[in-house]
Write a protein that holds these residues in place. Structure first.
Motif, PDB file in Angstrom:
ATOM      1  N   THR A 160       0.673  -1.291   0.001  1.00 31.98           N
ATOM      2  CA  THR A 160       0.011  -0.034  -0.067  1.00 31.98           C
ATOM      3  C   THR A 160       0.920   1.366   0.009  1.00 31.98           C
ATOM      4  OG1 THR A 160      -1.735  -1.171   1.189  1.00 31.98           O
ATOM      5  CG2 THR A 160      -1.789   1.333   1.193  1.00 31.98           C
ATOM      6  N   VAL A 161       0.810   1.996  -1.054  1.00 28.60           N
ATOM      7  CA  VAL A 161       1.558   3.440  -1.146  1.00 28.60           C
ATOM      8  C   VAL A 161       0.729   4.155  -1.692  1.00 28.60           C
ATOM      9  CG1 VAL A 161       3.706   2.078  -1.514  1.00 28.60           C
ATOM     10  CG2 VAL A 161       2.363   3.013  -3.582  1.00 28.60           C
ATOM     11  N   LYS A 162       1.180   5.340  -1.489  1.00 26.97           N
ATOM     12  CA  LYS A 162       0.337   6.581  -1.748  1.00 26.97           C
ATOM     13  C   LYS A 162       1.139   7.443  -2.538  1.00 26.97           C
ATOM     14  CE  LYS A 162      -1.623  10.972   0.278  1.00 26.97           C
ATOM     15  NZ  LYS A 162      -2.053  11.747   1.502  1.00 26.97           N
ATOM     16  N   ILE A 163       0.555   7.962  -3.949  1.00 24.32           N
ATOM     17  CA  ILE A 163       1.467   8.739  -4.810  1.00 24.32           C
ATOM     18  C   ILE A 163       0.970  10.294  -4.586  1.00 24.32           C
ATOM     19  CG2 ILE A 163       2.009   9.219  -7.423  1.00 24.32           C
ATOM     20  CD1 ILE A 163       3.027   6.593  -6.206  1.00 24.32           C
ATOM     21  N   ARG A 164       1.939  11.182  -4.122  1.00 28.99           N
ATOM     22  CA  ARG A 164       1.380  12.479  -3.850  1.00 28.99           C
ATOM     23  C   ARG A 164       2.429  13.539  -4.349  1.00 28.99           C
ATOM     24  NH1 ARG A 164       4.504  14.486   0.387  1.00 28.99           N
ATOM     25  NH2 ARG A 164       5.081  12.989   1.773  1.00 28.99           N
ATOM     26  N   PRO A 165       1.924  14.684  -4.259  1.00 33.19           N
ATOM     27  CA  PRO A 165       2.996  15.900  -4.613  1.00 33.19           C
ATOM     28  C   PRO A 165       3.908  16.091  -3.572  1.00 33.19           C
ATOM     29  CG  PRO A 165       0.706  16.547  -5.005  1.00 33.19           C
ATOM     30  CD  PRO A 165       0.835  15.252  -4.051  1.00 33.19           C
ATOM     31  N   LEU A 179       6.577  14.054  -7.729  1.00 36.22           N
ATOM     32  CA  LEU A 179       5.619  13.470  -7.004  1.00 36.22           C
ATOM     33  C   LEU A 179       6.456  12.394  -6.371  1.00 36.22           C
ATOM     34  CD1 LEU A 179       3.582  12.037  -9.958  1.00 36.22           C
ATOM     35  CD2 LEU A 179       2.652  13.751  -8.153  1.00 36.22           C
ATOM     36  N   LEU A 180       5.751  11.960  -5.039  1.00 36.81           N
ATOM     37  CA  LEU A 180       6.425  10.830  -4.119  1.00 36.81           C
ATOM     38  C   LEU A 180       5.693   9.914  -3.854  1.00 36.81           C
ATOM     39  CD1 LEU A 180       7.698  13.164  -1.256  1.00 36.81           C
ATOM     40  CD2 LEU A 180       9.101  12.547  -3.363  1.00 36.81           C
ATOM     41  N   VAL A 181       6.482   8.669  -3.676  1.00 33.86           N
ATOM     42  CA  VAL A 181       6.008   7.443  -3.356  1.00 33.86           C
ATOM     43  C   VAL A 181       6.056   7.385  -1.788  1.00 33.86           C
ATOM     44  CG1 VAL A 181       5.841   4.816  -3.411  1.00 33.86           C
ATOM     45  CG2 VAL A 181       6.565   6.085  -5.490  1.00 33.86           C
ATOM     46  N   GLU A 182       4.683   7.437  -1.145  1.00 35.34           N
ATOM     47  CA  GLU A 182       4.796   7.357   0.348  1.00 35.34           C
ATOM     48  C   GLU A 182       4.529   6.028   0.932  1.00 35.34           C
ATOM     49  OE1 GLU A 182       2.525   9.421   3.840  1.00 35.34           O
ATOM     50  OE2 GLU A 182       2.891  10.572   2.443  1.00 35.34           O
ATOM     51  N   GLU A 183       5.015   5.172   1.554  1.00 35.74           N
ATOM     52  CA  GLU A 183       4.613   4.106   2.182  1.00 35.74           C
ATOM     53  C   GLU A 183       3.465   4.336   3.300  1.00 35.74           C
ATOM     54  OE1 GLU A 183       8.142   1.044   2.149  1.00 35.74           O
ATOM     55  OE2 GLU A 183       8.968   3.134   2.616  1.00 35.74           O
ATOM     56  N   ALA A 184       3.037   3.134   3.785  1.00 35.91           N
ATOM     57  CA  ALA A 184       2.111   3.138   4.742  1.00 35.91           C
ATOM     58  C   ALA A 184       2.695   3.694   5.845  1.00 35.91           C
ATOM     59  CB  ALA A 184       1.381   1.794   4.902  1.00 35.91           C
ATOM     60  N   ASN A 185       3.688   3.470   6.186  1.00 35.35           N
ATOM     61  CA  ASN A 185       4.396   3.934   7.648  1.00 35.35           C
ATOM     62  C   ASN A 185       4.961   5.288   7.345  1.00 35.35           C
ATOM     63  OD1 ASN A 185       6.737   4.020   5.991  1.00 35.35           O
ATOM     64  ND2 ASN A 185       7.906   2.384   7.191  1.00 35.35           N
ATOM     65  N   GLY A 186       4.637   6.350   6.376  1.00 37.09           N
ATOM     66  CA  GLY A 186       4.827   7.545   6.156  1.00 37.09           C
ATOM     67  C   GLY A 186       6.387   7.753   5.413  1.00 37.09           C
ATOM     68  N   GLY A 187       7.033   6.519   5.356  1.00 39.46           N
ATOM     69  CA  GLY A 187       8.348   6.736   4.760  1.00 39.46           C
ATOM     70  C   GLY A 187       8.368   7.328   3.350  1.00 39.46           C
ATOM     71  N   ALA A 227       4.769   0.522  -7.701  1.00 41.94           N
ATOM     72  CA  ALA A 227       4.909   1.873  -7.435  1.00 41.94           C
ATOM     73  C   ALA A 227       5.154   2.771  -8.515  1.00 41.94           C
ATOM     74  CB  ALA A 227       5.810   2.255  -6.179  1.00 41.94           C
ATOM     75  N   GLY A 228       6.343   2.156  -9.422  1.00 40.79           N
ATOM     76  CA  GLY A 228       6.815   3.011 -10.690  1.00 40.79           C
ATOM     77  C   GLY A 228       5.510   3.049 -11.758  1.00 40.79           C
ATOM     78  N   ALA A 229       4.705   2.097 -11.890  1.00 35.48           N
ATOM     79  CA  ALA A 229       3.602   2.279 -12.865  1.00 35.48           C
ATOM     80  C   ALA A 229       2.666   3.130 -12.240  1.00 35.48           C
ATOM     81  CB  ALA A 229       3.010   0.915 -12.894  1.00 35.48           C
ATOM     82  N   GLN A 230       2.345   3.223 -10.964  1.00 33.73           N
ATOM     83  CA  GLN A 230       1.701   4.348 -10.315  1.00 33.73           C
ATOM     84  C   GLN A 230       2.048   5.675 -10.585  1.00 33.73           C
ATOM     85  OE1 GLN A 230       0.229   3.503  -6.478  1.00 33.73           O
ATOM     86  NE2 GLN A 230       0.386   1.097  -6.675  1.00 33.73           N
ATOM     87  N   LEU A 231       3.339   5.839 -10.546  1.00 33.85           N
ATOM     88  CA  LEU A 231       3.956   7.049 -10.894  1.00 33.85           C
ATOM     89  C   LEU A 231       3.680   7.537 -12.072  1.00 33.85           C
ATOM     90  CD1 LEU A 231       7.426   6.851  -8.662  1.00 33.85           C
ATOM     91  CD2 LEU A 231       5.448   8.725  -8.415  1.00 33.85           C
ATOM     92  N   MET A 232       3.877   6.437 -13.126  1.00 29.98           N
ATOM     93  CA  MET A 232       3.795   7.006 -14.379  1.00 29.98           C
ATOM     94  C   MET A 232       2.273   7.146 -14.888  1.00 29.98           C
ATOM     95  SD  MET A 232       6.804   7.134 -15.903  1.00 29.98           S
ATOM     96  CE  MET A 232       6.475   6.967 -17.532  1.00 29.98           C
ATOM     97  N   GLU A 233       1.443   6.682 -14.238  1.00 32.49           N
ATOM     98  CA  GLU A 233       0.022   7.002 -14.409  1.00 32.49           C
ATOM     99  C   GLU A 233      -0.336   8.088 -13.991  1.00 32.49           C
ATOM    100  OE1 GLU A 233      -3.525   6.732 -16.329  1.00 32.49           O
ATOM    101  OE2 GLU A 233      -1.721   5.219 -16.473  1.00 32.49           O
ATOM    102  N   GLU A 234       0.365   8.484 -12.715  1.00 31.90           N
ATOM    103  CA  GLU A 234      -0.193   9.915 -12.174  1.00 31.90           C
ATOM    104  C   GLU A 234       0.436  11.009 -13.146  1.00 31.90           C
ATOM    105  OE1 GLU A 234      -1.959  12.688 -10.034  1.00 31.90           O
ATOM    106  OE2 GLU A 234      -2.373  10.626 -10.200  1.00 31.90           O
ATOM    107  N   LEU A 235       1.593  10.611 -13.571  1.00 34.49           N
ATOM    108  CA  LEU A 235       2.351  11.600 -14.482  1.00 34.49           C
ATOM    109  C   LEU A 235       1.727  11.697 -15.922  1.00 34.49           C
ATOM    110  CD1 LEU A 235       5.901  10.683 -14.222  1.00 34.49           C
ATOM    111  CD2 LEU A 235       4.790  12.911 -13.349  1.00 34.49           C
ATOM    112  N   ARG A 236       0.616  10.860 -16.299  1.00 38.91           N
ATOM    113  CA  ARG A 236      -0.084  11.008 -17.498  1.00 38.91           C
ATOM    114  C   ARG A 236      -1.388  11.703 -17.246  1.00 38.91           C
ATOM    115  NH1 ARG A 236       0.109   4.668 -19.252  1.00 38.91           N
ATOM    116  NH2 ARG A 236       1.792   4.679 -20.729  1.00 38.91           N
TER     117      ARG A 236
END
Length: 172
Positions: free
Chosen positions: A2-7, A56-64, A100-109
C-alpha cells in the motif's frame, strides 16, 4: 503493498535530498553534493518563485518516502503544444516490481492530460540501465533508435490510437 502517490511538500525536502543522493550513487557519482547545498537547491527548484520543477513521491503506509518522479513542462513539443518531461524516476529496491513505478507513471499521465496544451509525456533512459528499459517495455513502450527522447502516447483524451507509444534510448 500500500503506497500513496502524492505531490512533494516543503516538509519532504530532506527525503528528496536523500533520494537524489541515491540516484547519483546509482549512476556512479562519487562526488556527492553536500546535504545543505542539495536541500537549498531542491527548495529553490520545487518551491521558488516561479518553481523550476515539480515532483511526485511514493509514500509508504508507515510515512516513509520510497520513490520520486521529478518533472518539468517543456515548450515547444508538437507545434505550439508543450510536454511534461520526466527527469528522474526512482523507486527504492524494496518496492520495485510491486507497481509503485507504474503508479507514478500513471499519475504523470493524468497530470499531463489535465493540463491544457500538453501533448505528451517525454523522458530519457540510458542504454546501460536494462532494468529501466524493461520497466518501460512492461508499460507498453517500444524502443526506437536515433531519437533524443522518450515519448508517451498522445494525450488527446488519453487515446492510444492518436500516436504510438515510444521509448527512445539516449545515445551512447
Amino acid at each position: 503493498m500500500t503506497v500513496k502517490i502524492r505531490p512533494v511538500g516543503q516538509g519532504d525536502i530532506l527525503a528528496v535530498a536523500v533520494l537524489i543522493e541515491e540516484i547519483e550513487r546509482f549512476y556512479g557519482s562519487v562526488e556527492i553534493q553536500p546535504m545543505d547545498e542539495r536541500r537549498t537547491q531542491i527548495e529553490q527548484a520545487l518551491f521558488g518563485s516561479p518553481p523550476l520543477a515539480a515532483a511526485l513521491l511514493v509514500e509508504e503506509a508507515n510515512g516513509g518516502i520510497a520513490g520520486l518522479a521529478a518533472y518539468s513542462f517543456l515548450w515547444p513539443a508538437k507545434g505550439t503544444t508543450h510536454s511534461l518531461f520526466l527527469k528522474e524516476l526512482c523507486v527504492r529496491e524494496t518496492l520495485r516490481q510491486q507497481g509503485a513505478g507504474a503508479q507514478l507513471m500513471e499519475e504523470l499521465r493524468r497530470i499531463a492530460a489535465a493540463r491544457s496544451g500538453c501533448s505528451r509525456v517525454e523522458w530519457m533512459t540510458d542504454r546501460s540501465n536494462p532494468a529501466a528499459r524493461s520497466f518501460y517495455k512492461s508499460l507498453g513502450f517500444a524502443e526506437f533508435e536515433g531519437e533524443d527522447h522518450l515519448s508517451d502516447r498522445c494525450l488527446d483524451g488519453l487515446n492510444e490510437s492518436c500516436c504510438p507509444a515510444t521509448a527512445v534510448l539516449r545515445r551512447g
